[in-house]
Design an enzyme around this catalytic site. Structure first.
Site, PDB file in Angstrom:
ATOM      1  N   HIS A   1       1.632  -9.611  -0.129  1.00 38.58           N
ATOM      2  CA  HIS A   1       0.758 -10.774   0.059  1.00 38.58           C
ATOM      3  C   HIS A   1      -0.101 -10.937  -1.187  1.00 38.58           C
ATOM      4  O   HIS A   1      -0.801 -10.007  -1.606  1.00 38.58           O
ATOM      5  CB  HIS A   1      -0.119 -10.597   1.304  1.00 38.58           C
ATOM      6  CG  HIS A   1       0.673 -10.660   2.571  1.00 38.58           C
ATOM      7  ND1 HIS A   1       0.417  -9.857   3.660  1.00 38.58           N
ATOM      8  CD2 HIS A   1       1.746 -11.439   2.909  1.00 38.58           C
ATOM      9  CE1 HIS A   1       1.291 -10.147   4.631  1.00 38.58           C
ATOM     10  NE2 HIS A   1       2.102 -11.097   4.191  1.00 38.58           N
TER      11      HIS A   1
ATOM     12  N   ARG B   1      -2.843 -12.351  -2.331  1.00 36.90           N
ATOM     13  CA  ARG B   1      -4.295 -12.229  -2.501  1.00 36.90           C
ATOM     14  C   ARG B   1      -4.813 -10.811  -2.295  1.00 36.90           C
ATOM     15  O   ARG B   1      -6.000 -10.547  -2.503  1.00 36.90           O
ATOM     16  CB  ARG B   1      -4.989 -13.143  -1.488  1.00 36.90           C
ATOM     17  CG  ARG B   1      -4.732 -12.756  -0.036  1.00 36.90           C
ATOM     18  CD  ARG B   1      -5.153 -13.862   0.924  1.00 36.90           C
ATOM     19  NE  ARG B   1      -4.749 -13.566   2.303  1.00 36.90           N
ATOM     20  CZ  ARG B   1      -4.780 -14.469   3.279  1.00 36.90           C
ATOM     21  NH1 ARG B   1      -5.172 -15.714   3.028  1.00 36.90           N
ATOM     22  NH2 ARG B   1      -4.415 -14.140   4.492  1.00 36.90           N
ATOM     23  N   GLU B   2      -3.945  -9.882  -1.897  1.00 42.14           N
ATOM     24  CA  GLU B   2      -4.415  -8.555  -1.490  1.00 42.14           C
ATOM     25  C   GLU B   2      -4.458  -7.621  -2.696  1.00 42.14           C
ATOM     26  O   GLU B   2      -3.732  -6.634  -2.801  1.00 42.14           O
ATOM     27  CB  GLU B   2      -3.532  -8.046  -0.342  1.00 42.14           C
ATOM     28  CG  GLU B   2      -3.662  -8.971   0.867  1.00 42.14           C
ATOM     29  CD  GLU B   2      -2.666  -8.721   1.991  1.00 42.14           C
ATOM     30  OE1 GLU B   2      -1.949  -7.707   1.947  1.00 42.14           O
ATOM     31  OE2 GLU B   2      -2.611  -9.554   2.918  1.00 42.14           O
TER      32      GLU B   2
ATOM     33  N   ARG C   1      -1.515 -16.350  -0.024  1.00 47.88           N
ATOM     34  CA  ARG C   1      -0.888 -15.201   0.642  1.00 47.88           C
ATOM     35  C   ARG C   1       0.628 -15.142   0.431  1.00 47.88           C
ATOM     36  O   ARG C   1       1.198 -14.087   0.147  1.00 47.88           O
ATOM     37  CB  ARG C   1      -1.182 -15.299   2.150  1.00 47.88           C
ATOM     38  CG  ARG C   1      -0.399 -14.347   3.041  1.00 47.88           C
ATOM     39  CD  ARG C   1      -0.784 -14.608   4.504  1.00 47.88           C
ATOM     40  NE  ARG C   1       0.109 -13.989   5.461  1.00 47.88           N
ATOM     41  CZ  ARG C   1      -0.129 -12.829   6.080  1.00 47.88           C
ATOM     42  NH1 ARG C   1      -1.211 -12.136   5.798  1.00 47.88           N
ATOM     43  NH2 ARG C   1       0.720 -12.358   6.969  1.00 47.88           N
TER      44      ARG C   1
ATOM     45  N   ASN D   1       6.121 -10.913   4.352  1.00 50.00           N
ATOM     46  CA  ASN D   1       6.089  -9.831   5.347  1.00 50.00           C
ATOM     47  C   ASN D   1       6.411 -10.340   6.754  1.00 50.00           C
ATOM     48  O   ASN D   1       6.045  -9.720   7.755  1.00 50.00           O
ATOM     49  CB  ASN D   1       4.738  -9.109   5.332  1.00 50.00           C
ATOM     50  CG  ASN D   1       4.877  -7.655   5.781  1.00 50.00           C
ATOM     51  OD1 ASN D   1       5.953  -7.062   5.651  1.00 50.00           O
ATOM     52  ND2 ASN D   1       3.805  -7.088   6.325  1.00 50.00           N
TER      53      ASN D   1
ATOM     54  N   HIS E   1      -1.465  -3.118   2.102  1.00 47.16           N
ATOM     55  CA  HIS E   1      -2.037  -4.454   2.265  1.00 47.16           C
ATOM     56  C   HIS E   1      -3.547  -4.323   2.287  1.00 47.16           C
ATOM     57  O   HIS E   1      -4.093  -3.222   2.344  1.00 47.16           O
ATOM     58  CB  HIS E   1      -1.567  -5.075   3.596  1.00 47.16           C
ATOM     59  CG  HIS E   1      -0.121  -5.452   3.600  1.00 47.16           C
ATOM     60  ND1 HIS E   1       0.317  -6.757   3.555  1.00 47.16           N
ATOM     61  CD2 HIS E   1       0.998  -4.681   3.627  1.00 47.16           C
ATOM     62  CE1 HIS E   1       1.641  -6.774   3.559  1.00 47.16           C
ATOM     63  NE2 HIS E   1       2.077  -5.527   3.602  1.00 47.16           N
TER      64      HIS E   1
ATOM     65  N   TYR F   1      -6.881  -6.579   4.337  1.00 48.77           N
ATOM     66  CA  TYR F   1      -7.827  -5.500   4.526  1.00 48.77           C
ATOM     67  C   TYR F   1      -7.909  -5.204   6.011  1.00 48.77           C
ATOM     68  O   TYR F   1      -7.325  -5.946   6.808  1.00 48.77           O
ATOM     69  CB  TYR F   1      -9.223  -5.934   4.012  1.00 48.77           C
ATOM     70  CG  TYR F   1      -9.733  -7.192   4.693  1.00 48.77           C
ATOM     71  CD1 TYR F   1     -10.536  -7.118   5.831  1.00 48.77           C
ATOM     72  CD2 TYR F   1      -9.368  -8.449   4.209  1.00 48.77           C
ATOM     73  CE1 TYR F   1     -10.977  -8.280   6.463  1.00 48.77           C
ATOM     74  CE2 TYR F   1      -9.807  -9.605   4.845  1.00 48.77           C
ATOM     75  CZ  TYR F   1     -10.603  -9.519   5.966  1.00 48.77           C
ATOM     76  OH  TYR F   1     -11.017 -10.657   6.595  1.00 48.77           O
TER      77      TYR F   1
ATOM     78  N   GLU G   1      -3.474  -0.994   5.770  1.00 48.70           N
ATOM     79  CA  GLU G   1      -4.421  -2.050   5.415  1.00 48.70           C
ATOM     80  C   GLU G   1      -5.649  -1.336   4.867  1.00 48.70           C
ATOM     81  O   GLU G   1      -6.347  -0.631   5.595  1.00 48.70           O
ATOM     82  CB  GLU G   1      -4.801  -2.882   6.647  1.00 48.70           C
ATOM     83  CG  GLU G   1      -3.638  -3.624   7.295  1.00 48.70           C
ATOM     84  CD  GLU G   1      -3.352  -4.976   6.654  1.00 48.70           C
ATOM     85  OE1 GLU G   1      -4.051  -5.344   5.673  1.00 48.70           O
ATOM     86  OE2 GLU G   1      -2.427  -5.658   7.129  1.00 48.70           O
TER      87      GLU G   1
END
Ligand SMILES: [Zn+2]
Length: 428
Positions: free
Chosen positions: A29, A31-32, A89, A105, A157, A159, A231
């Protein structure tokens, strides 16, 4: 958009060595970003500290490590780009008009299309038109399939501070729940030990909620790897935009989890050699090998303890070792001709990993048959080729009565004759 997904292989051994391998992946993803830094930190530790940190050194003695920090390079680029979106994302597939992106995902082939994924193209969890419709998931899938020695996988990942293992697509317990927890709970403990951060741990579907088509359901469910999703920090205060002061402590606690998975799996079915021949054995005599192994994570597969050997560097042979009780297993190495050499090792296969002895990799013992080795021309076995052997030969002079038992016929001509006497003279 065609950007390359780059991975790092960290190993002491040549490529293609069939050591157990672990893979740590991030940024599926876009933005992670904390997952990018976590996986880069894992790679950094293995590259920088593999001689000075004994735990890292021990893992690299027995295994190799793959790290893919960014599995969604087009999306990741978009989170950095001027005119892009820091909180993007999905990937950057153009669906239609101004609609972009498939959730990478939700695009994997085990459980694809189920709950927790969307068929709506604008959704942040849009699963794509079919399992593996996206080049990113195809590329990662094909890499994993091409490396059947992979035994463990964490997909990072952000959060929420969660450590989630299969299944994701269902709340039904996986058949390996006991084994997954046997490694997973110590991983949770290892995280907490670094910075006292609590990560909730458990099967994904019942701990977090259903998410169908995830990468780790596939690596576990189709490839037999111990797999799951972490996460990382935090629980919502900063969300995807981690303060720089938290990057390193976050990476360190998740490195601890990664180390724990590797160490637990590598130690999951240790083999003790309880009976082995010495390095020299009698010729024409089989040798017995006995081992003991008590798997601690998951049980041995049927016929899972095997003796492997090659004779004089030839093709590797394999024999299932027979259970003799008390978690002990026995098999025989073949009888060998004089001066032949056999190299052997033992392997034990459980659900997730094949372990080895003498070391936890295919390293062999060498065994040479020499004990009663003697010169064939020493017909009377005196230790010398001498006149007595010629006398022995003259007694048998003429056609062999029984060709299978005619040791004086040194050249196997069918007759004991002057040519055989000549061979004795050469060896005298
Ligand atoms: Zn994510």
């Amino acid at each position: 958009q065609g950007r390359v997904i780059r991975g790092i292989r960290i190993s002491r051994y040549p490529a293609g060595t069939m050591l157990p391998a672990f893979i740590f992946t991030g940024t599926l993803h876009a933005r992670e970003w904390a997952s990018t830094m976590t996986t880069m930190w894992i790679a950094d530790q293995f590259v920088e500290n593999n001689t000075i940190d004994p735990r890292i050194a021990a893992v690299l003695d027995s295994a190799e490590v793959f790290v893919f920090p960014v599995q969604n390079p087009d999306g990741y680029e978009y989170t950095w780009a001027t005119g892009g979106n820091r909180l993007w994302r999905k990937n950057r597939r153009l669906i239609s008009g101004t609609t972009y992106g498939v959730d990478l995902n939700r695009n994997w082939g085990l459980g694809w299309g189920g709950s927790g994924s969307s068929g709506t193209t604008s959704s942040d969890t849009y699963r794509g038109t079919a399992a593996f419709s996206e080049p990113e998931s195809v590329g990662m899938r094909d890499f994993v399939i091409a490396h059947p020695n992979l035994v463990g996988h964490i997909d990072f990942h952000s959060y929420s501070q969660l450590w989630l293992w299969p299944w994701s697509y269902t709340t039904t317990a996986s058949p390996d729940q006991t084994a997954l927890a046997a490694v997973g709970i110590p991983m949770q403990t290892a995280i907490k030990a670094i910075n006292q951060k609590t990560y909730t741990a458990g099967p994904s579907g019942s701990t977090y909620g259903l998410t169908a088509g995830c990468i780790d359901d596939w690596t576990y469910g189709t490839q037999g790897m111990m797999a799951g999703t972490i996460e990382v920090r935090d629980t919502g205060t900063y969300g995807f935009v981690m303060p720089t002061s938290e990057i390193l402590p976050n990476a360190k606690e998740n490195f601890a989890a990664s180390m724990t998975m590797m160490e637990k799996l590598l130690a999951s079915s240790p083999i003790t050699i309880t009976l082995a021949p010495g390095s020299l054995v009698a010729d024409n005599t089989a040798s017995t090998v006995e081992v003991q192994t008590v798997p601690v994570v998951s049980t041995l597969i049927t016929n899972g303890v095997r003796l492997k050997w090659n004779l004089d560097g030839g093709t590797t042979q394999s024999a299932v070792m027979t259970s003799i009780g008390s978690n002990k297993y026995r098999a025989s190495l073949p009888a060998m001709a004089c001066a032949s050499q056999v190299s052997w090792f033992v392997e034990a296969e459980t659900k997730f990993i094949i372990t080895h002895a003498p070391l936890n990799k295919p390293t062999s013992f060498n065994l040479t048959a020499t004990n009663s080795c003697r010169n064939p021309a020493d017909l009377d076995g005196s230790g010398f080729v001498d006149a007595a052997d010629i006398g022995y030969m003259l007694l048998d002079f003429g056609p062999c009565g029984d060709p299978a038992n005619c040791i004086a016929d040194l050249d196997h001509s069918g007759d004991v004759d002057s040519a055989d006497v000549g061979l004795v003279l050469l060896e005298m």
